[in-house]
Design an enzyme around this catalytic site. Sequence first.
Site, short mmCIF file in Angstrom:
data_model
loop_
_atom_site.label_atom_id
_atom_site.label_comp_id
_atom_site.label_asym_id
_atom_site.label_seq_id
_atom_site.Cartn_x
_atom_site.Cartn_y
_atom_site.Cartn_z
N GLY A 121 3.73 -1.29 -1.77
CA GLY A 121 4.23 -2.16 -2.83
C GLY A 121 3.22 -2.52 -3.90
O GLY A 121 3.56 -2.62 -5.07
N SER B 29 -1.25 -0.38 0.33
CA SER B 29 0.06 -1.05 0.33
C SER B 29 1.01 -0.20 -0.50
O SER B 29 0.69 0.16 -1.63
CB SER B 29 -0.07 -2.44 -0.30
OG SER B 29 1.19 -2.94 -0.68
N HIS C 103 3.12 -6.50 2.96
CA HIS C 103 1.99 -7.10 2.24
C HIS C 103 2.46 -8.28 1.40
O HIS C 103 1.76 -9.28 1.27
CB HIS C 103 1.32 -6.05 1.34
CG HIS C 103 0.56 -5.02 2.10
ND1 HIS C 103 1.13 -3.85 2.54
CD2 HIS C 103 -0.73 -4.99 2.52
CE1 HIS C 103 0.22 -3.14 3.18
NE2 HIS C 103 -0.92 -3.81 3.19
N LYS D 264 -2.16 -5.93 8.00
CA LYS D 264 -2.10 -5.78 6.55
C LYS D 264 -2.93 -6.87 5.88
O LYS D 264 -3.04 -7.98 6.39
CB LYS D 264 -0.65 -5.88 6.09
CG LYS D 264 0.18 -4.70 6.54
CD LYS D 264 1.62 -4.84 6.12
CE LYS D 264 2.35 -3.56 6.32
NZ LYS D 264 3.11 -3.43 7.49
#
Length: 180
Positions: free
Chosen positions: A149, A147, A105, A77
């Site tokens: 998030g 990601s 992340h 990531k």
Amino acid sequence: MDGTNSPNNQSEHKEEDDSFPSTANDIMNESQENLHQFHLLSLSDCKDNHVEAPIVGDDDHKDDDIPIVSIDKGAFKYVLITATSPPPSNIPRTFVYSREKAQYHACIVMQLLPKLRSRGYTDILVAGGGRINRDDKLKKIHIFGYSFGFGMADHAAAKEVVEKSMKYKEYEVTWTNDGY
């Protein structure tokens, strides 16, 4: 899934600032900017992720000791973070960071954010994330994914930052927007 919006772990997080959401219901009503800030301030899951390795990278700039690019070997990531350097320079900078042991992340962000703040950086924004595959044998770096998030980073911008890095000047850097 990135795990940052799970209702189960939202109730366990401590609220550090009254202006940020404290429950899953609050999160659903937040702006994207506040949601990014919430991720930065409340993800306690990352403390046990062993992402405490020292930040090492390139000597891209000499006004502080935070490298612009730091990419662990392998496919992991990554996050793209923008910030303004401290006065008197006030230079906009874009950081590209990946970590082998980052479960989320946000764990990478939680490692870099305090360092940026302590050096006087302002206007810090997580501009998204994805994955980076650094292959030292083939001298290739490939940027892809997203990601959950923070959303998908601008991989073209990340590529440009990595290509300017002295450490990776001999690498072929590519990117795609087609997921994982």
